[in-house]
Design a protein around this motif. Structure first.
Motif, PDB file in Angstrom:
ATOM      1  N   THR A 137      15.390   8.196   0.383  1.00 50.61           N
ATOM      2  CA  THR A 137      15.992   7.664   1.610  1.00 50.61           C
ATOM      3  C   THR A 137      15.482   8.497   2.781  1.00 50.61           C
ATOM      4  O   THR A 137      16.149   9.439   3.225  1.00 50.61           O
ATOM      5  CB  THR A 137      17.530   7.695   1.545  1.00 50.61           C
ATOM      6  OG1 THR A 137      17.971   7.041   0.357  1.00 50.61           O
ATOM      7  CG2 THR A 137      18.132   6.990   2.757  1.00 50.61           C
ATOM      8  N   PRO A 138      14.297   8.206   3.273  1.00 55.70           N
ATOM      9  CA  PRO A 138      13.754   8.981   4.397  1.00 55.70           C
ATOM     10  C   PRO A 138      14.692   8.924   5.604  1.00 55.70           C
ATOM     11  O   PRO A 138      15.272   7.884   5.919  1.00 55.70           O
ATOM     12  CB  PRO A 138      12.429   8.277   4.697  1.00 55.70           C
ATOM     13  CG  PRO A 138      12.071   7.581   3.422  1.00 55.70           C
ATOM     14  CD  PRO A 138      13.373   7.164   2.811  1.00 55.70           C
ATOM     15  N   GLY A 139      14.850  10.077   6.242  1.00 57.24           N
ATOM     16  CA  GLY A 139      15.676  10.125   7.447  1.00 57.24           C
ATOM     17  C   GLY A 139      17.157  10.029   7.194  1.00 57.24           C
ATOM     18  O   GLY A 139      17.918   9.672   8.101  1.00 57.24           O
ATOM     19  N   PHE A 140      17.614  10.354   6.000  1.00 58.52           N
ATOM     20  CA  PHE A 140      19.039  10.228   5.666  1.00 58.52           C
ATOM     21  C   PHE A 140      19.922  10.991   6.653  1.00 58.52           C
ATOM     22  O   PHE A 140      20.990  10.531   7.026  1.00 58.52           O
ATOM     23  CB  PHE A 140      19.283  10.741   4.239  1.00 58.52           C
ATOM     24  CG  PHE A 140      20.709  10.624   3.771  1.00 58.52           C
ATOM     25  CD1 PHE A 140      21.227   9.406   3.358  1.00 58.52           C
ATOM     26  CD2 PHE A 140      21.540  11.742   3.729  1.00 58.52           C
ATOM     27  CE1 PHE A 140      22.536   9.302   2.919  1.00 58.52           C
ATOM     28  CE2 PHE A 140      22.846  11.649   3.288  1.00 58.52           C
ATOM     29  CZ  PHE A 140      23.347  10.417   2.877  1.00 58.52           C
ATOM     30  N   GLY A 141      19.468  12.157   7.083  1.00 57.99           N
ATOM     31  CA  GLY A 141      20.275  12.969   7.985  1.00 57.99           C
ATOM     32  C   GLY A 141      19.996  12.751   9.455  1.00 57.99           C
ATOM     33  O   GLY A 141      20.603  13.411  10.301  1.00 57.99           O
ATOM     34  N   SER A 142      19.119  11.822   9.784  1.00 56.14           N
ATOM     35  CA  SER A 142      18.735  11.597  11.174  1.00 56.14           C
ATOM     36  C   SER A 142      19.652  10.578  11.839  1.00 56.14           C
ATOM     37  O   SER A 142      20.041   9.582  11.229  1.00 56.14           O
ATOM     38  CB  SER A 142      17.292  11.101  11.230  1.00 56.14           C
ATOM     39  OG  SER A 142      16.970  10.621  12.514  1.00 56.14           O
ATOM     40  N   THR A 144      18.627   8.727  14.229  1.00 56.68           N
ATOM     41  CA  THR A 144      17.765   7.668  14.767  1.00 56.68           C
ATOM     42  C   THR A 144      17.080   6.845  13.686  1.00 56.68           C
ATOM     43  O   THR A 144      16.445   5.836  13.991  1.00 56.68           O
ATOM     44  CB  THR A 144      16.692   8.276  15.689  1.00 56.68           C
ATOM     45  OG1 THR A 144      15.908   9.224  14.947  1.00 56.68           O
ATOM     46  CG2 THR A 144      17.343   8.981  16.874  1.00 56.68           C
ATOM     47  N   ALA A 145      17.206   7.246  12.396  1.00 58.94           N
ATOM     48  CA  ALA A 145      16.573   6.484  11.315  1.00 58.94           C
ATOM     49  C   ALA A 145      17.303   5.155  11.130  1.00 58.94           C
ATOM     50  O   ALA A 145      18.484   5.024  11.443  1.00 58.94           O
ATOM     51  CB  ALA A 145      16.599   7.288  10.018  1.00 58.94           C
ATOM     52  N   PRO A 146      16.606   4.140  10.613  1.00 62.25           N
ATOM     53  CA  PRO A 146      17.257   2.847  10.392  1.00 62.25           C
ATOM     54  C   PRO A 146      18.320   2.935   9.301  1.00 62.25           C
ATOM     55  O   PRO A 146      18.140   3.628   8.294  1.00 62.25           O
ATOM     56  CB  PRO A 146      16.107   1.931   9.982  1.00 62.25           C
ATOM     57  CG  PRO A 146      15.048   2.852   9.467  1.00 62.25           C
ATOM     58  CD  PRO A 146      15.169   4.111  10.269  1.00 62.25           C
ATOM     59  N   PHE A 147      19.433   2.227   9.508  1.00 60.92           N
ATOM     60  CA  PHE A 147      20.555   2.250   8.568  1.00 60.92           C
ATOM     61  C   PHE A 147      20.370   1.153   7.524  1.00 60.92           C
ATOM     62  O   PHE A 147      19.896   0.065   7.823  1.00 60.92           O
ATOM     63  CB  PHE A 147      21.866   2.023   9.332  1.00 60.92           C
ATOM     64  CG  PHE A 147      23.103   2.124   8.493  1.00 60.92           C
ATOM     65  CD1 PHE A 147      23.621   3.360   8.148  1.00 60.92           C
ATOM     66  CD2 PHE A 147      23.769   0.980   8.058  1.00 60.92           C
ATOM     67  CE1 PHE A 147      24.778   3.458   7.385  1.00 60.92           C
ATOM     68  CE2 PHE A 147      24.918   1.071   7.301  1.00 60.92           C
ATOM     69  CZ  PHE A 147      25.425   2.309   6.966  1.00 60.92           C
ATOM     70  N   ALA A 406      22.650  17.213   4.698  1.00 60.75           N
ATOM     71  CA  ALA A 406      21.616  16.190   4.844  1.00 60.75           C
ATOM     72  C   ALA A 406      20.553  16.323   3.762  1.00 60.75           C
ATOM     73  O   ALA A 406      19.921  15.334   3.380  1.00 60.75           O
ATOM     74  CB  ALA A 406      20.978  16.294   6.231  1.00 60.75           C
ATOM     75  N   ALA A 407      20.354  17.536   3.245  1.00 63.11           N
ATOM     76  CA  ALA A 407      19.298  17.760   2.256  1.00 63.11           C
ATOM     77  C   ALA A 407      19.702  17.376   0.847  1.00 63.11           C
ATOM     78  O   ALA A 407      18.880  16.886   0.069  1.00 63.11           O
ATOM     79  CB  ALA A 407      18.878  19.229   2.283  1.00 63.11           C
ATOM     80  N   HIS A 408      20.983  17.559   0.494  1.00 59.37           N
ATOM     81  CA  HIS A 408      21.392  17.378  -0.893  1.00 59.37           C
ATOM     82  C   HIS A 408      22.643  16.530  -1.067  1.00 59.37           C
ATOM     83  O   HIS A 408      23.119  16.363  -2.199  1.00 59.37           O
ATOM     84  CB  HIS A 408      21.625  18.744  -1.551  1.00 59.37           C
ATOM     85  CG  HIS A 408      20.394  19.582  -1.654  1.00 59.37           C
ATOM     86  ND1 HIS A 408      20.152  20.653  -0.818  1.00 59.37           N
ATOM     87  CD2 HIS A 408      19.314  19.489  -2.465  1.00 59.37           C
ATOM     88  CE1 HIS A 408      18.989  21.189  -1.127  1.00 59.37           C
ATOM     89  NE2 HIS A 408      18.453  20.507  -2.115  1.00 59.37           N
ATOM     90  N   GLY A 409      23.182  15.972   0.009  1.00 55.39           N
ATOM     91  CA  GLY A 409      24.407  15.197  -0.139  1.00 55.39           C
ATOM     92  C   GLY A 409      25.521  16.065  -0.676  1.00 55.39           C
ATOM     93  O   GLY A 409      25.738  17.186  -0.211  1.00 55.39           O
TER      94      GLY A 409
END
Length: 682
Positions: A137-142, A144-147, A406-409
C-alpha cells in the motif's frame, strides 16, 4: 491462613466443597472448523460464519475460592513467553517469514490449504508479526496519497503456512501454540488437524496441541485469518457499511482494523504439571499470590509451591502444599509479608518480581516448573469523589492513543513503542487510555516501568441495542473480552481502570438492555480481579442512565466542536457531580482537530491555534473542579488512520492528534498540553 516471613508449609484451600481442584473442562478432540458457509451478498463482501457462542469456550470456574478463566479446555495461561523464558520450559519462536496467500473467493478450505501435503511454493511471503495492510500500500502514511488502494483494503480470508521441527523431547510435555493477536479472527491447524478458532483482533490466545503434535517430526502450521470489509466500496461518495451482529465492533469504527498475525507467536512446551498463571495482589505490606496449577497428566500430583516475593521486597520464600488430581486444575494461595517493599507510584515506579516454583514430593523433591511475574505495591481507592493512589488524591493528565505507526501499522517494533510512548512522558502525562482495545504486553510493561497509569479497554465500541442484547444473552464475546482483559493485565500496577465500552447505544425506558450489558461486563472483570480496580466507560452522554453502576463516571465530551460552546463543560460537570456526589468523574475524551502547518486565529476551526485554545479552555474548567474530577484524557496523542467514510481527502487520516501521523511532528497543542499544570502537582 496465618502470614509468615519464613519458610513454612501450608495446605491448599479447598474448592467446591471437599474438592481441592476442578476437572479440566472438556474440549472436542476434533475442534469444529468453519463449515465453509460464509455468506456474501451478490458480488459483495464475505461475512465469516459464527458458532452459537464465542468460539474459544471462554468461561470462569471457581477453583479453591479463586475464579479462574478457561479457554479451549485449559486455563488461559500467562503470555509472558514473548519476553520471559522460564528455565523449566521450551520455546519455539514463530516470529519469522511465513508463506502467505489471499483467499478472496473463500476457496482455501475446499482445496485443503490447511493440509501438510498442499503445495505452497508459489505462495507469497509475509513476516510474522506484520499487518497485511502494509504488504503493498504505497503512501499508507501520507495525507496526499489516494485513498482505497492497496492491500490495506484486502478483506475476507488470507492464509499463513509454515513448518516447524518438533523436538522429540516434547513427548512428555504439555504443548500449546500462542498468538498475541490475530486480526480479526483466526483458525489454526497443525498437520491438517483443526485446533480451534479465536475471535477478537486484539486479545492473545493459546491453543493446546494435544492429539495433533508428533514430536520428533516436521509439522505444518496453517492459519486462516479473516477480516470483514468495512464498506462495500471504499471510494464511493456515500460508502455502504458492512456489518456483522456477532463481531466486535460489529460495524465500521473510526480506527483502522489492521489484519493478519500482527503480534508475536510461539510454541511453548511446559511440564505436564505446570503453573499456568500467577495472580498477585500487593498492598498494605503483604503479597497475596494465587498460583493456578494444571495437571495434564494421568497421575495425581503431590508436591509444593514455593513463592519468592523477590529481591527488595523484604519478604522470604514461603512453601505451600500443592495436591492436584490428574486431569485437573487447582489453586494454591500464598500470603507473604513484604515489609521492605517500596510502594509503586507515578513518581517512583518501583517494581518487584515474584516467582512461583513447583516441586514434586512432600520434602525436597525435584523442581517441576516455574513462573514469574512483575508486580508493584500500591493501594487504589475511591473516597469523597476522589480517585486515590496510596491514600493520596490522584489527578489524571491523560492521553488517548492508537497502537500504530505508518511503517508497521499495529505490528509495532519495541523502538517504535519507546519513541511513541516517550511523547507521553515528554508532555507530562501520567495516564493513557487504551482506546478501545487491549495493547501489546510491551505497553503494560512499559507503563509499569515508567510510572504511567492505564485505563484498559476492549473492542466494545458503538454497539447498538440489538448487539448489546445478543452479546449479553447468547454470544458472549463481549464478556469473554472483558474476562481476558482483567485476567491478562491483572498483575500490572499501572492498570488502574477497566473500561467497559465506548459510545454505545442506550435504549429507552430506563435502558434495561444497556444496563444488563454493562452489569454483565462489570461482573466479569470483578470476578477475576483480586484488587477490585474501579470500572468505568466512555459514555456518549453526561446523562448516562447507568452511571450508578460505574465506580468512576466517564464520558466523552466535544463542547465547542460537535455541539455547544467550550464554556458548557463546567456547568455539565457540576450537574453530574450534583447527581452523583460520591463518584469521581473522568473526561475520557475531548479534543478538536488541525491540519499541521495551518495557522490563523484561535477562533478559526482547523488551525493549530484553535486546537490548542480549545484544549486550554477545557483543561481550565476541569482542573478548577479537581475536588471531584479525577482527570482529563485528550483525544488523541497522534493523528491516526481511519477506514470510516470520512477524512478520505487526507487518505483516511484523522488529524486530531498532538502529533502528525507519519512524521510524528508536534503541533501547537502538543506544547499547550505539555505546559498544562496538574492540580496538586502529582
Amino acid at each position: 491462613m496465618t502470614e509468615s516471613t519464613h519458610l513454612s508449609r501450608r495446605t491448599v484451600v479447598t474448592a467446591l466443597g471437599a474438592a481441592t481442584v476442578v476437572a479440566l473442562p472438556a474440549w472436542p478432540q476434533t475442534a469444529r472448523a468453519a463449515d465453509g458457509t460464509a455468506t456474501a451478498a451478490a458480488n459483495g463482501p464475505v461475512l465469516d460464519s459464527h458458532p452459537a457462542t464465542e468460539p474459544s469456550g471462554t468461561h470462569v470456574r471457581d477453583v479453591g475460592g479463586t475464579n479462574v478463566v478457561f479457554q479451549y479446555g485449559t486455563v488461559l495461561p500467562a503470555f509472558d513467553g514473548w519476553r520471559t523464558h522460564e528455565p523449566t520450559r521450551d520455546y519455539l519462536s514463530l516470529d519469522k517469514r511465513w508463506r502467505f496467500r489471499f483467499d478472496p473467493a473463500d476457496q482455501g478450505l475446499g482445496e485443503t490449504w490447511q493440509s501438510p501435503r498442499h503445495d505452497d511454493r508459489a505462495w507469497d511471503l509475509i513476516d510474522v508479526p506484520a499487518a497485511w495492510d502494509l504488504l503493498n500500500t504505497p503512501g499508507f502514511g501520507s495525507q496526499t496519497a489516494p485513498f482505497g488502494q492497496g492491500t490495506a483494503f484486502s478483506d475476507g480470508y488470507a492464509w499463513y503456512r509454515t513448518t516447524v521441527d518438533v523436538p522429540a523431547s516434547w513427548r512428555a510435555r504439555h504443548v500449546r501454540i500462542a498468538f498475541l493477536a490475530a486480526g480479526y479472527s483466526a483458525e489454526v491447524w497443525l498437520d491438517g488437524k483443526h485446533l480451534g478458532k479465536h475471535e477478537g483482533a486484539n486479545s492473545p490466545f493459546a491453543l493446546p496441541l494435544a492429539g495433533a503434535l508428533r514430536p520428533g517430526t516436521r509439522q505444518t502450521i496453517a492459519v486462516r485469518v479473516f477480516r470483514r470489509a468495512s464498506y462495500t466500496d471504499y471510494t464511493a461518495s456515500t460508502p455502504q457499511p458492512v456489518t456483522d451482529d456477532h463481531e466486535l465492533p460489529y460495524k465500521p469504527v473510526d480506527y483502522w482494523p489492521y489484519a493478519g498475525l500482527t503480534r508475536s507467536a510461539w510454541i511453548e512446551a511446559v511440564p505436564q504439571v505446570t503453573v499456568a498463571k500467577l495472580l498477585v495482589a500487593a498492598a498494605n505490606g503483604r503479597l497475596t499470590a494465587h498460583a493456578v496449577v494444571e495437571n495434564h497428566g494421568d497421575s495425581d500430583f503431590d508436591g509444593r509451591i514455593t513463592l519468592d516475593p523477590g529481591r527488595g521486597s523484604g519478604g522470604r520464600p514461603t512453601v505451600v502444599a500443592a495436591r492436584i488430581a490428574a486431569r485437573s486444575a487447582g489453586v494454591v494461595r500464598v500470603v507473604v509479608r513484604i515489609p521492605g517493599a517500596p510502594r509503586w507510584s507515578p513518581a517512583a515506579p518501583h517494581t518487584l518480581t515474584a516467582r512461583a516454583t513447583l516441586t514434586a514430593g512432600r520434602s525436597s523433591g525435584p523442581r517441576v516448573d516455574t513462573l514469574s511475574t512483575v508486580y508493584g505495591v500500591r493501594e487504589l481507592s475511591i473516597a469523597d469523589a476522589q480517585l486515590r493512589l496510596n491514600d493520596k488524591p490522584l489527578f489524571l493528565k491523560g492521553l488517548n492513543w492508537h497502537e500504530e505507526t505508518a511503517a508497521h501499522g499495529r505490528a509495532m517494533t519495541s523502538a517504535e513503542y519507546d519513541r511513541e510512548l516517550g511523547h507521553v512522558t515528554a508532555v507530562g502525562a501520567n495516564f493513557i487510555r487504551n482506546c478501545v482495545y487491549n495493547r501489546h504486553p510491551y505497553v503494560y510493561d512499559w507503563a509499569d516501568a515508567h510510572g504511567v497509569l492505564v485505563m484498559d479497554d476492549i473492542d466494545t465500541m458503538w454497539l447498538n441495542t440489538a448487539q448489546e442484547k445478543l452479546q449479553t444473552e447468547r454470544y458472549g464475546l463481549a464478556r469473554a473480552l472483558a474476562l481476558t482483559m482483567a485476567w491478562n493485565q491483572h498483575n500490572h500496577p499501572s492498570v488502574i481502570l477497566w473500561g467497559l465500552q465506548n459510545e454505545s447505544e442506550i435504549d429507552a425506558d430506563g435502558a434495561p438492555v444497556y444496563r444488563a450489558w454493562l452489569a454483565d461486563l462489570k461482573a466479569a472483570v470483578k470476578a477475576v480481579d483480586l484488587t477490585a480496580r474501579p470500572v468505568t466507560w466512555a459514555s456518549n452522554t453526561s446523562n448516562d442512565p447507568a452511571f450508578d453502576l460505574a465506580d468512576v463516571i466517564g464520558f466523552n465530551e466535544y463542547f465547542g466542536y460537535f455541539y455547544g460552546k467550550d464554556a458548557d463543560l463546567g456547568p455539565t460537570l457540576d450537574a453530574v457531580h450534583a447527581k452523583y456526589p460520591g463518584k469521581p468523574i473522568l473526561i475520557t475524551e475531548n479534543g478538536t482537530w488541525s491540519v499541521a502547518g495551518t495557522h490563523g486565529p484561535d477562533t478559526t476551526q482547523g488551525t493549530e491555534e484553535w486546537q490548542a485554545a480549545s484544549f486550554t479552555a477545557h483543561w481550565a474548567q476541569v482542573t478548577a473542579r479537581s475536588a471531584f474530577v479525577a482527570g482529563f484524557t485528550y483525544w488523541v496523542l497522534k493523528d491516526y488512520k481511519e477506514r470510516a467514510g470520512y477524512n478520505q481527502d487526507y487518505n483516511g487520516i484523522s488529524v486530531m492528534g498532538l502529533l502528525t501521523f507519519a512524521e510524528e511532528r508536534p503541533k501547537l497543542v502538543y506544547d499547550a498540553f505539555r505546559k498544562a499544570a496538574v492540580p496538586g502537582g502529582e
